[in-house]
Scaffold this motif. Structure first.
Motif, PDB file in Angstrom:
ATOM      1  N   LEU A 126      88.763 -75.251 -95.828  1.00 32.30           N
ATOM      2  CA  LEU A 126      88.571 -75.672 -97.216  1.00 32.30           C
ATOM      3  C   LEU A 126      89.299 -74.727 -98.143  1.00 32.30           C
ATOM      4  O   LEU A 126      89.718 -73.621 -97.753  1.00 32.30           O
ATOM      5  CB  LEU A 126      87.075 -75.704 -97.579  1.00 32.30           C
ATOM      6  CG  LEU A 126      86.249 -74.429 -97.402  1.00 32.30           C
ATOM      7  CD1 LEU A 126      86.411 -73.476 -98.579  1.00 32.30           C
ATOM      8  CD2 LEU A 126      84.786 -74.800 -97.248  1.00 32.30           C
ATOM      9  N   GLU A 127      89.480 -75.184 -99.354  1.00 35.06           N
ATOM     10  CA  GLU A 127      90.019 -74.303-100.387  1.00 35.06           C
ATOM     11  C   GLU A 127      89.410 -74.697-101.712  1.00 35.06           C
ATOM     12  O   GLU A 127      88.972 -75.831-101.902  1.00 35.06           O
ATOM     13  CB  GLU A 127      91.556 -74.394-100.431  1.00 35.06           C
ATOM     14  CG  GLU A 127      92.089 -75.780-100.698  1.00 35.06           C
ATOM     15  CD  GLU A 127      93.608 -75.806-100.651  1.00 35.06           C
ATOM     16  OE1 GLU A 127      94.221 -74.907-101.222  1.00 35.06           O
ATOM     17  OE2 GLU A 127      94.159 -76.741-100.039  1.00 35.06           O
ATOM     18  N   PHE A 128      89.341 -73.749-102.623  1.00 32.30           N
ATOM     19  CA  PHE A 128      88.828 -74.035-103.944  1.00 32.30           C
ATOM     20  C   PHE A 128      89.987 -74.201-104.907  1.00 32.30           C
ATOM     21  O   PHE A 128      90.928 -73.409-104.900  1.00 32.30           O
ATOM     22  CB  PHE A 128      87.915 -72.909-104.425  1.00 32.30           C
ATOM     23  CG  PHE A 128      86.540 -72.995-103.831  1.00 32.30           C
ATOM     24  CD1 PHE A 128      85.635 -73.948-104.296  1.00 32.30           C
ATOM     25  CD2 PHE A 128      86.161 -72.166-102.798  1.00 32.30           C
ATOM     26  CE1 PHE A 128      84.372 -74.031-103.745  1.00 32.30           C
ATOM     27  CE2 PHE A 128      84.902 -72.254-102.233  1.00 32.30           C
ATOM     28  CZ  PHE A 128      83.999 -73.192-102.709  1.00 32.30           C
ATOM     29  N   LYS A 129      89.897 -75.248-105.720  1.00 31.70           N
ATOM     30  CA  LYS A 129      90.933 -75.453-106.725  1.00 31.70           C
ATOM     31  C   LYS A 129      90.243 -75.649-108.057  1.00 31.70           C
ATOM     32  O   LYS A 129      89.125 -76.144-108.114  1.00 31.70           O
ATOM     33  CB  LYS A 129      91.767 -76.689-106.388  1.00 31.70           C
ATOM     34  CG  LYS A 129      92.774 -76.452-105.291  1.00 31.70           C
ATOM     35  CD  LYS A 129      93.660 -77.641-105.126  1.00 31.70           C
ATOM     36  CE  LYS A 129      94.784 -77.329-104.120  1.00 31.70           C
ATOM     37  NZ  LYS A 129      95.604 -78.491-103.848  1.00 31.70           N
ATOM     38  N   SER A 130      90.928 -75.282-109.084  1.00 26.39           N
ATOM     39  CA  SER A 130      90.374 -75.462-110.416  1.00 26.39           C
ATOM     40  C   SER A 130      91.059 -76.648-111.072  1.00 26.39           C
ATOM     41  O   SER A 130      92.250 -76.871-110.899  1.00 26.39           O
ATOM     42  CB  SER A 130      90.610 -74.176-111.205  1.00 26.39           C
ATOM     43  OG  SER A 130      90.661 -74.461-112.555  1.00 26.39           O
ATOM     44  N   THR A 131      90.318 -77.431-111.803  1.00 29.67           N
ATOM     45  CA  THR A 131      90.928 -78.589-112.443  1.00 29.67           C
ATOM     46  C   THR A 131      90.265 -78.887-113.783  1.00 29.67           C
ATOM     47  O   THR A 131      89.148 -78.434-114.051  1.00 29.67           O
ATOM     48  CB  THR A 131      90.843 -79.831-111.527  1.00 29.67           C
ATOM     49  OG1 THR A 131      91.468 -80.913-112.184  1.00 29.67           O
ATOM     50  CG2 THR A 131      89.399 -80.213-111.246  1.00 29.67           C
TER      51      THR A 131
END
Lengths: 272, 270
Positions: free
Chosen positions: A8-13
């Motif tokens: 998994l990875e965290f992304k900001s949006t």
């Protein structure tokens, strides 16, 4: 075995969502009014996420139940995803329903309230009797526009959930090997050479020849667009969906175009 | 204060050293005291083109390292007393160049010279970066073919971002285009990019077109800068380049095929 770090990875949006501002605690009237609006633009409202704004209700010290509101919204096919302007008790009620609290944006709410009373101007009476008010931030959607036009008491405003980034202006040519990253919109007045890469979290405007790579909405903003006066790009991408020059149809090459995303497909239109 | 000119291209073999030798000689012939420096440490060539390879004792690296003084290393040209050559070292590599060292040498030369021409090595590594770092003007040497044009474009990006002027936010380096090895007949037949195609991509001020010419090779072999061969087209083209650089208004030549060129030449001269 998968590498643990790739699971998994965290992304900001940043995304836009309608805000449902309630002015009345009459559940039956709210439901009726909402249903009317949904009938006007069913596609737009189907499974639409919503943020509930109860600031007006609390100001008027009206009695209501968050649980009831959430249940009613879910019943008619909406997905409440946040609560604004709730009291401590209401907030904990919302959290029990797994609805996040949108806190610390009082100045934003103030701005919205002012705008709505201003926009309501001529239809002040309507606004008062209306039990719901939809504020949404997708004016580009033609269906909503149609819906707005046909109802006087539905006021449409832009609500940007986070502080917006400034746009970036580039007047020098962007040469091969150079990279430019804009946190907001990117405006380039000069040519972008083959082998150059321009990226923006928002829209990209190139008022010259675009020969390099242009990536708009790089943090996932699917409503970002690319505009250029002369399309000769090596690659264009919006929110991760891309086309290489090989897949850009010949008719659009060397034309002034806009590029946007529709159902994960890049649409390239000539700007007449 | 001297004006520092870098002759650069990114790509190799396009004519940087030929151009450096020619314009340095052109400037010196007009009475401007000029130094030309070979930045291609390890692949020393400029001394051959200038015909002074037998007189090299000390080099650029010796001066940077303090092993020789500038006056010991500078070689006075045999054809023009206003022209001096600072050769590269053939036994060292680019790592011997340092930002401070190059800066010191250029500062010292600036006191005495009017123009300093820096002959950049190919590539975008240390040697090329140091050659352009202190520049005031850049001659971007480009061949009319796609890879050379793209490399020049890359170089222009570096000029705009990695030079001292860029770092200090001063007035940017003045960039000029020199289109070399241009063959109007091959352009006509579509084998070569035309001037317009190149300008479309680079959009630079054109300082001159140097036609492909046998005289360039023979001049190199003889160790005489081609600009001294006044009968050759390449020599005349370089003469024009120097004149335009110094502010003279000269119409561009050698763009069209031979017949057009002769008509223009005689039309302009007689």
């Amino acid at each position: 075995m998968l590498n643990p770090s790739s699971v998994l990875e965290f992304k900001s949006t940043t995304f836009f969502t309608p805000i449902l501002v309630l002015n009345s605690n009459d559940m039956a009237a709210i439901e009726l009014s909402l249903q009317e609006k949904i009938n006007l633009a069913p596609d737009f409202f189907r499974h639409s996420p919503l943020v509930i704004d109860v600031r007006e209700l609390n100001k008027a010290e009206l009695d209501f139940s968050i649980t009831e509101i959430v249940e009613m919204l879910r019943r008619i096919g909406l997905f409440p995803i946040g609560l604004r302007g709730g009291t401590e008790q209401q907030n904990s009620q919302a959290q029990k329903l797994s609805i996040p609290i949108d806190a610390g944006r009082d100045h934003d709410n103030g701005g919205v309230a002012q705008q709505s009373s201003g926009a309501g101007g001529a239809t002040a009476a309507d606004t008062k009797t209306s039990s719901t008010e939809i504020a949404d931030a997708t004016p580009a959607d033609s269906k909503t526009a149609a819906a707005t036009a046909s109802t006087a008491d539905l006021s449409v405003q832009s609500v940007v959930p986070t502080t917006f980034a400034k746009s970036m202006l580039v007047t020098q040519p962007v040469r091969s090997g150079q990279r430019i990253y804009a946190h907001g919109d990117l405006v380039v007045m000069s040519q972008v050479s083959a082998g150059a890469e321009i990226m923006a979290e928002g829209n990209i405007h190139v008022y010259n020849t675009l020969r390099g790579r242009a990536l708009a909405g790089v943090q996932g903003n699917t409503s970002a667009r690319i505009f250029c006066l002369d399309l000769q790009a090596e690659l264009v991408s919006i929110a991760g969906d891309y086309k290489t020059s090989e897949h850009i149809i010949k008719e659009m090459q060397k034309k002034p175009v806009q590029i946007y995303l529709q159902d994960h497909a890049l649409i390239i239109n000539e700007i007449a | 204060m001297a004006r520092i000119i870098v002759v650069t291209s990114g790509k190799g073999g396009v004519g940087k050293t030929t151009t450096s030798a020619a314009i340095a000689m052109g400037l010196a012939k007009r009475g401007h005291k000029t130094a030309v420096i070979d930045f291609d440490v390890g692949l020393r060539n400029l001394d051959l083109i200038m015909g002074c390879e037998r007189r090299v004792v000390y080099d650029f690296i010796n001066v940077i390292n303090g092993e020789a003084s500038l006056n010991q290393a500078l070689i006075r040209d045999k054809n023009c007393s206003q022209l001096y050559i600072l050769p590269a070292s053939q036994t060292r590599d680019k790592d011997a160049l340092t930002l401070e060292g190059v800066g010191r040498v250029l500062d010292e030369l600036s006191k005495d010279f009017k123009y300093i021409v820096c002959d950049s090595p190919a590539g975008i590594e240390k040697g090329a970066n140091l050659a352009l770092y202190y520049a005031d003007d850049a001659f971007v040497v480009t061949n009319p073919e796609v890879s050379s044009v793209r490399d020049s474009d890359r170089m222009l990006g570096i000029l705009a971002s990695k030079s001292r002027r860029a770092e200090r936010n001063e007035e940017p380096i003045r960039e000029y285009l020199l289109l070399t090895r241009y063959d109007p007949n091959r352009v006509k037949s579509g084998e070569m990019l035309g001037l317009e195609d190149v300008q479309d991509i680079l959009s630079l001020q054109l300082l001159g077109i140097i036609p492909e010419s046998k005289s360039v090779l023979s001049a190199s072999n003889a160790g005489i800068p081609v600009i001294l061969d006044e009968k050759s087209e390449a020599g005349q083209a370089y003469e024009d380049v120097v004149a335009r650089y110094l502010g003279e208004d000269r119409p561009h030549r050698f763009i069209d095929d031979k017949r057009g060129f002769f008509r223009k030449l005689f039309g302009g001269r007689l």
